[in-house]
Scaffold this active site. Structure first.
Site, short mmCIF file in Angstrom:
data_model
loop_
_atom_site.label_atom_id
_atom_site.label_comp_id
_atom_site.label_asym_id
_atom_site.label_seq_id
_atom_site.Cartn_x
_atom_site.Cartn_y
_atom_site.Cartn_z
N ASP A 220 -9.67 29.62 -27.51
CA ASP A 220 -9.29 30.67 -28.46
C ASP A 220 -10.27 31.82 -28.45
OD1 ASP A 220 -7.90 28.11 -29.55
OD2 ASP A 220 -6.90 29.85 -30.44
N ARG B 231 2.01 30.27 -31.87
CA ARG B 231 0.60 29.90 -31.91
C ARG B 231 0.08 29.82 -30.48
NH1 ARG B 231 1.24 26.34 -28.69
NH2 ARG B 231 -0.90 25.72 -29.07
N GLY B 232 -1.25 29.64 -30.37
CA GLY B 232 -1.87 29.72 -29.05
C GLY B 232 -2.40 31.15 -28.89
#
Ligand code: MRU
Length: 345
Positions: A235, A44-45
């Site tokens: 994001d 994730r990220g």
């Protein structure tokens, strides 16, 4: 510790859902394993899912019988669609996939093996450039960090969220490496606790002083004068500088403004989506209710309760002091400063 590495034709991915209790790697031999890993936040990220998806595309095309250029192209587009559907908010995911597709489209190669190798080289380039870019973010960003700064960060924008070094945590690492004697407040980041499980873990590993707080403590922390600045990752950043990041970021930006603290966003230009005029158009992922009703599998809410679980929020550009990118620092007005950084690349 590597977030991911390519080894003997497969992607070895650190399973972040197991941290900090266990350091366990997943052996990804096909695209489906990577799709599952992205969906379930094993990786994730924003930059990390971009890089993982790029390797997923390589494995996905490899797994089809596509033999010539046309077949490869249509297989790659199909695999890219599946990967892109995993998480909608982080633009690095589609950015990375489009980069591989463009490489394939521009190539005059006709043989399967050569085309697969070309895709793999592009995935490696994305991975490598991310680490290099994060080091530059660190260098640019640490200049904004005063000696002895007490820094609040949210979620995890560290080595784990990228190919290495991190964006927001990259700035903190660079300031630490420059001997600035910085310390960190990591908030837990409910519902999935990326702050407690991942950011605190990264900081403890490297002996960077870190204090863990729950999400509802940051207002009081600021009111008590215990923090000097806030740094978060992103994001997706719209052309006007609106920033989508982990849910709770917007609240911290409002609090920082109220308390007269700088609020910095650290992200590579691959996170900036110049096609979106403002944050209103950023798709926000909504996740399963169980992430809110349960903690580590244990119910903490009555069965059947209605839940709203947006994974991200949008911080308006007017609350963002500066955006620290891999090509330099953008200051308001962001329409101009971000376009300038893209032109200078
Ligand atoms: O849901 P996640 O854990 O993927 O959310 C991650 C974040 O919000 C990060 O702050 C962002 O992706 C930047 S990572 C360098």
């Amino acid at each position: 510790m590597d977030t991911m590495r390519w080894e003997n034709g497969r992607l070895i991915l650190l399973d972040q859902t197991k941290l900090p209790g266990m350091v366990e790697y997943i052996d990804c031999r096909d695209c489906e394993t990577i799709v599952e890993a992205i969906r379930h936040l094993r990786v994730r990220g924003a930059p990390a899912i971009g890089a993982a998806a790029a390797y997923g595309l390589v494995l996905g095309v490899q797994g089809t019988g596509a033999g010539n250029r046309e077949e490869m192209l249509s297989a790659a587009r199909e695999v890219a669609r599946n990967l892109a559907a995993t998480r909608p908010t982080a633009v690095n995911l589609t950015w990375a996939l489009n980069r591989l597709l463009a490489r394939l489209e521009a190539s005059t190669e006709t043989k399967r093996e050569a085309l697969l190798d070309l895709l793999l080289q592009e995935a490696h380039a994305i991975y490598r450039e991310d680490v290099e870019g994060n080091r530059r973010i660190g260098r640019f960003g640490q200049e904004l960090v005063p000696h002895g700064a007490r820094i609040l960060t949210h979620c995890n924008a560290g080595a784990l969220a990228t190919a290495g070094y991190g964006t927001a945590l990259g700035v903190i690492r660079a300031a630490h490496e420059a001997g600035k004697n910085v310390s960190v407040y990591a908030d837990e980041t409910r519902p999935l606790l990326q702050g407690a499980r991942l950011t605190a873990w990264e900081m403890v590993q490297e002996n960077i002083p870190v204090t863990l707080i729950t999400d509802n403590m940051s207002a009081y922390l600021m009111a008590r004068g215990m923090v000097d600045l806030v740094i978060v990752g992103a994001d997706r950043i719209a052309a006007n500088g609106d920033v989508a990041n982990k849910i709770g970021t917007y609240g911290l930006a409002v609090l920082a403004r109220e308390h007269g603290l700088p609020f910095y966003v650290a992200a590579p230009l691959s996170t900036v989506d110049m096609a979106l005029a403002s944050g209103r158009d950023i798709p926000i992922e909504e996740r399963r209710p169980e992430e809110v009703t349960h903690l580590a599998g244990v119910p903490v809410a009555p069965a059947g309760v209605r839940v709203w679980n947006p994974a991200f929020d949008v911080t308006p550009a007017r609350l963002v002091t500066a955006i620290i990118t891999d090509r330099g620092v953008a200051w308001p007005p962001y329409e101009e400063s971000l376009s300038r950084l893209f032109r200078q690349r």
